[in-house]
Design a protein around this motif. Structure first.
Motif, PDB file in Angstrom:
ATOM      1  N   PRO A 221      19.958   3.898   5.492  1.00  0.00           N
ATOM      2  CA  PRO A 221      19.556   2.930   4.460  1.00  0.00           C
ATOM      3  C   PRO A 221      18.079   2.588   4.639  1.00  0.00           C
ATOM      4  O   PRO A 221      17.677   2.087   5.688  1.00  0.00           O
ATOM      5  N   VAL A 222      17.281   2.863   3.635  1.00  0.00           N
ATOM      6  CA  VAL A 222      15.830   2.745   3.767  1.00  0.00           C
ATOM      7  C   VAL A 222      15.392   1.290   3.626  1.00  0.00           C
ATOM      8  O   VAL A 222      15.841   0.566   2.731  1.00  0.00           O
ATOM      9  N   THR A 223      14.524   0.874   4.525  1.00  0.00           N
ATOM     10  CA  THR A 223      13.900  -0.438   4.422  1.00  0.00           C
ATOM     11  C   THR A 223      12.496  -0.283   3.832  1.00  0.00           C
ATOM     12  O   THR A 223      11.752   0.610   4.251  1.00  0.00           O
ATOM     13  N   PHE A 224      12.190  -1.123   2.869  1.00  0.00           N
ATOM     14  CA  PHE A 224      10.862  -1.083   2.257  1.00  0.00           C
ATOM     15  C   PHE A 224      10.069  -2.307   2.701  1.00  0.00           C
ATOM     16  O   PHE A 224      10.624  -3.407   2.849  1.00  0.00           O
ATOM     17  N   ALA A 225       8.790  -2.126   2.904  1.00  0.00           N
ATOM     18  CA  ALA A 225       7.933  -3.235   3.297  1.00  0.00           C
ATOM     19  C   ALA A 225       7.872  -4.261   2.162  1.00  0.00           C
ATOM     20  O   ALA A 225       8.191  -3.966   1.009  1.00  0.00           O
ATOM     21  N   GLU A 226       7.448  -5.448   2.515  1.00  0.00           N
ATOM     22  CA  GLU A 226       7.355  -6.506   1.507  1.00  0.00           C
ATOM     23  C   GLU A 226       6.442  -6.079   0.365  1.00  0.00           C
ATOM     24  O   GLU A 226       6.781  -6.247  -0.802  1.00  0.00           O
ATOM     25  N   ASN A 227       5.331  -5.535   0.709  1.00  0.00           N
ATOM     26  CA  ASN A 227       4.407  -5.045  -0.315  1.00  0.00           C
ATOM     27  C   ASN A 227       4.259  -3.528  -0.171  1.00  0.00           C
ATOM     28  O   ASN A 227       3.553  -3.055   0.716  1.00  0.00           O
ATOM     29  N   VAL A 228       4.954  -2.820  -1.026  1.00  0.00           N
ATOM     30  CA  VAL A 228       4.857  -1.359  -0.974  1.00  0.00           C
ATOM     31  C   VAL A 228       3.690  -0.925  -1.866  1.00  0.00           C
ATOM     32  O   VAL A 228       3.639  -1.268  -3.045  1.00  0.00           O
ATOM     33  N   GLU A 229       2.780  -0.203  -1.278  1.00  0.00           N
ATOM     34  CA  GLU A 229       1.610   0.235  -2.026  1.00  0.00           C
ATOM     35  C   GLU A 229       1.842   1.618  -2.620  1.00  0.00           C
ATOM     36  O   GLU A 229       2.851   2.267  -2.344  1.00  0.00           O
ATOM     37  N   THR A 230       0.898   2.061  -3.420  1.00  0.00           N
ATOM     38  CA  THR A 230       0.926   3.429  -3.921  1.00  0.00           C
ATOM     39  C   THR A 230      -0.133   4.228  -3.173  1.00  0.00           C
ATOM     40  O   THR A 230      -1.302   3.813  -3.100  1.00  0.00           O
ATOM     41  N   THR A 231       0.278   5.332  -2.591  1.00  0.00           N
ATOM     42  CA  THR A 231      -0.662   6.182  -1.855  1.00  0.00           C
ATOM     43  C   THR A 231      -1.755   6.656  -2.816  1.00  0.00           C
ATOM     44  O   THR A 231      -1.432   7.144  -3.906  1.00  0.00           O
ATOM     45  N   PRO A 232      -3.015   6.519  -2.440  1.00  0.00           N
ATOM     46  CA  PRO A 232      -4.072   7.047  -3.325  1.00  0.00           C
ATOM     47  C   PRO A 232      -3.867   8.534  -3.581  1.00  0.00           C
ATOM     48  O   PRO A 232      -3.541   9.294  -2.671  1.00  0.00           O
ATOM     49  N   ALA A 233      -4.033   8.934  -4.824  1.00  0.00           N
ATOM     50  CA  ALA A 233      -3.862  10.347  -5.188  1.00  0.00           C
ATOM     51  C   ALA A 233      -4.892  11.201  -4.461  1.00  0.00           C
ATOM     52  O   ALA A 233      -5.960  10.710  -4.068  1.00  0.00           O
ATOM     53  N   PRO A 234      -4.595  12.479  -4.272  1.00  0.00           N
ATOM     54  CA  PRO A 234      -5.566  13.355  -3.616  1.00  0.00           C
ATOM     55  C   PRO A 234      -6.888  13.404  -4.385  1.00  0.00           C
ATOM     56  O   PRO A 234      -6.879  13.411  -5.616  1.00  0.00           O
ATOM     57  N   SER A 235      -7.971  13.437  -3.649  1.00  0.00           N
ATOM     58  CA  SER A 235      -9.270  13.636  -4.296  1.00  0.00           C
ATOM     59  C   SER A 235      -9.441  15.127  -4.581  1.00  0.00           C
ATOM     60  O   SER A 235      -8.725  15.970  -4.028  1.00  0.00           O
ATOM     61  N   ALA A 236     -10.392  15.415  -5.443  1.00  0.00           N
ATOM     62  CA  ALA A 236     -10.673  16.823  -5.751  1.00  0.00           C
ATOM     63  C   ALA A 236     -11.061  17.575  -4.479  1.00  0.00           C
ATOM     64  O   ALA A 236     -10.632  18.712  -4.246  1.00  0.00           O
ATOM     65  N   LEU A 237     -11.840  16.933  -3.626  1.00  0.00           N
ATOM     66  CA  LEU A 237     -12.280  17.585  -2.392  1.00  0.00           C
ATOM     67  C   LEU A 237     -11.091  17.883  -1.478  1.00  0.00           C
ATOM     68  O   LEU A 237     -10.967  18.984  -0.934  1.00  0.00           O
ATOM     69  N   GLU A 238     -10.207  16.897  -1.319  1.00  0.00           N
ATOM     70  CA  GLU A 238      -9.042  17.093  -0.447  1.00  0.00           C
ATOM     71  C   GLU A 238      -8.178  18.250  -0.943  1.00  0.00           C
ATOM     72  O   GLU A 238      -7.757  19.108  -0.169  1.00  0.00           O
ATOM     73  N   LEU A 239      -7.934  18.252  -2.243  1.00  0.00           N
ATOM     74  CA  LEU A 239      -7.011  19.247  -2.781  1.00  0.00           C
ATOM     75  C   LEU A 239      -7.612  20.654  -2.754  1.00  0.00           C
ATOM     76  O   LEU A 239      -6.942  21.616  -2.371  1.00  0.00           O
ATOM     77  N   THR A 240      -8.869  20.778  -3.121  1.00  0.00           N
ATOM     78  CA  THR A 240      -9.462  22.127  -3.106  1.00  0.00           C
ATOM     79  C   THR A 240      -9.630  22.621  -1.666  1.00  0.00           C
ATOM     80  O   THR A 240      -9.437  23.802  -1.384  1.00  0.00           O
ATOM     81  N   THR A 241      -9.968  21.709  -0.761  1.00  0.00           N
ATOM     82  CA  THR A 241     -10.112  22.126   0.640  1.00  0.00           C
ATOM     83  C   THR A 241      -8.777  22.615   1.189  1.00  0.00           C
ATOM     84  O   THR A 241      -8.713  23.652   1.861  1.00  0.00           O
ATOM     85  N   LEU A 242      -7.704  21.898   0.878  1.00  0.00           N
ATOM     86  CA  LEU A 242      -6.383  22.290   1.354  1.00  0.00           C
ATOM     87  C   LEU A 242      -5.954  23.616   0.735  1.00  0.00           C
ATOM     88  O   LEU A 242      -5.436  24.512   1.427  1.00  0.00           O
TER      89      LEU A 242
END
Lengths: 258, 285
Positions: A221-242
């Motif tokens: 059973p998953v516990t969620f933090a009080e304030n669940v954020e949204t992970t920032p989307a990949p940047s163009a640099l991160e994605l092309t480098t990967l």
């Protein structure tokens, strides 16, 4: 950049957790991609260590094994395996150990040894390799794996490496002075242990992921933090480098000699 | 003092049924040719030791040559599980296989203790790890000075160790470089040591003064086997044949396919075949 696959998002989110001055013991597979992506983006001076003895390595392609020749060619130095484990790991020189897992429980305990009974296994897995001592000797442990019900389970079949045991101060009770698992990055979310119980808690959902998706692919059973954020989307640099890194790796490992 | 022998004669003189034997190599310098010679000579009842048994151990286990395997990671690196070993552990095919499992830290410490002539190795390890509950050769000891509880394992002293290395000189001194792994400790811990090399050179003039050299008097036999690590690699000579590692997953998935492959590539082959297998990887180091 919103067209990243869940696996790419996982690798990118994991890479962001590494700091430029970290000394990181790299597990093979998903951790290796995340660690090298960090080196190729925001942490160019990070020290990556593979258990084959290569210290400060900077491979152009991801190694298929922990002992590929390029790891040695690009390393600051290459030491023997006993030296690796005695002076560098046991000696307390490594700030982060980055591990994958076949089976994981909510306290960050990992099984890569056997499914079913150890002496009569349903599936005999490769075993721990360096993981039992990586888990106890590195300053802290990051874990990355894709979510599924078979992998993220309520109770693992075998304690290959110790996370937070049954929670709370289990590590201290065993005389383990290091922090243990402090981060779990999956293809759906980023998790951190609760300060008291040490249970992994979702602190951030990757873009477009729902709480239901996280629960459906997790065996506890998953516990969620009080304030669940949204992970920032990949940047163009991160994605092309990967993607460039994966393309170079694929070209090198298929077909003729790299 | 090292004798220069053919691989056939070196294996025949140094490996017997029932021996505890290490064919060591940490991804790099794995002595495939030597293990294939042991296969052709039909050795049985072996206790096979290695930190990272991969496909050549899968081959020996699949042929029923081993009664026991001592290891710390048993897989096809980057590819997956070892299917012949799984068949032996899970189904006792072709014969039952006893396993003694450790962590890398434990195996590395055990070899080092073996080389140092100690009966055991002591290290900070196995805390909370399940292996300590299933392997009776893992004990906890108390430091007599600080009271800290530490792990202890018996030292590893094989009857015979086989390694591959870059080269030997005419006196029989052996050079190992690149990822040196556990090669030096595995040789110095063993009762006998057989080294296959890419080439014999006149001397080691011009080497780095701290290069890893095993003096001739630490080695029982030296055999020149170019390509003898394939599909592993030899730093400075040829790269790793990753495709062969990937293909093994399919070959080993089926008992008949495995048996046919062993016949064609090991029983009907010779040490001289290894040189041709690495030709296309020679520019890849």
């Amino acid at each position: 950049m919103s067209d990243a696959t869940p696996e790419e998002m996982m690798t990118i989110a994991a890479s962001r957790a590494l700091r430029p001055d970290d000394v990181c013991f790299v597990g093979i597979g998903a951790p290796s991609a995340a660690c090298n992506l960090a080196r190729l983006t925001h942490a160019p001076d990070i020290t990556l260590i593979y258990e084959s003895g290569t210290i400060g390595t900077a491979p152009n392609v991801l190694p298929l094994s922990i002992g590929d020749g390029e790891l040695c060619d690009t390393a600051v130095t290459t030491v023997s395996v006993p030296e690796m484990f005695r002076y560098w790991l046991q000696g307390g020189r490594v700030s982060v150990g980055f591990l994958g897992a076949a089976q994981l429980d909510k306290f960050g305990n990992i099984n890569t040894t056997a499914i079913g009974d150890y002496h009569n296994p349903k599936v005999r897995l490769p075993g721990g390799g360096g993981a039992p001592e990586i888990a106890s000797s590195c300053g802290e442990i990051f874990i990355t794996m894709k979510q599924n019900q078979r992998g993220m389970v309520n109770r693992i079949d075998f304690f290959t490496s110790f996370g937070h045991g049954d929670g709370g101060d289990a590590r201290e009770k065993l005389g383990i002075a290091t922090k243990g698992p402090t981060l779990l990055v999956t293809d759906l979310a980023t998790w951190k242990p609760d300060a008291v119980t040490k249970e992994f808690t979702v602190v951030s959902l990757h873009p477009g992921v729902s709480r239901e998706q996280v629960q459906q692919t997790c065996g506890w059973p998953v516990t969620f933090a009080e304030n669940v954020e949204t992970t920032p989307a990949p940047s163009a640099l991160e994605l092309t480098t990967l993607r460039d890194l994966h393309a170079r790796t694929k070209a090198a490992h298929s077909g003729d000699a790299a | 003092m090292a004798k220069f022998l053919s691989l056939h004669d070196a294996v025949a003189a140094n490996l017997s049924d029932g021996d505890v034997v290490a064919f060591e190599g940490f991804t790099h310098l794995i002595p495939h040719a030597a293990a294939h010679e042991a296969i052709r000579q039909g050795r049985r009842e072996l206790t096979l030791v290695r930190m990272t048994p991969d496909i050549v151990y899968d081959q020996m286990i699949g042929l029923g040559m081993a009664k026991k395997v001592v290891f710390s990671y048993v897989g096809n690196p980057g590819v997956g599980l070892l299917r012949r070993l799984r068949d032996a552990v899970e189904n006792a095919w072709p014969v039952p296989l006893e396993i003694e499992e450790h962590s890398h830290a434990a195996m590395a410490n055990a070899y080092e203790a073996g080389a140092a002539g100690l009966p055991m190795a002591v290290f900070r390890g196995y805390r909370g790890a399940g292996l300590a509950d299933v392997n009776p050769n893992i004990k906890m000891v108390e430091c007599p000075f600080t009271g800290e509880i530490l792990a202890a394992v018996p030292s590893m002293q094989p009857d015979v160790t086989f390694i591959h290395a870059q080269k030997a000189n005419k006196k029989g001194d052996v050079l190992v470089e690149g990822i040196v792994g556990i090669q030096k400790e595995a040789v110095l811990a063993a009762g006998r040591a057989v080294v296959t090399v890419e080439e014999i050179v006149d001397n080691f003039d011009g080497l780095h003064p701290n290069a890893c050299v095993l003096p001739a008097w630490t080695v029982s036999a030296i055999c020149t086997v170019p390509g003898g690590a394939h599909p592993s690699y030899t730093h400075g000579y040829y790269g790793r044949d990753n495709v062969s590692y990937l293909e093994w997953d399919d070959i080993s998935a089926d008992r008949e396919r495995f048996t046919a492959w062993m016949q064609a590539n090991v029983f009907d082959a010779s040490p001289e075949d290894f040189a041709g297998r690495v030709t296309k990887f020679r520019n890849a180091t």
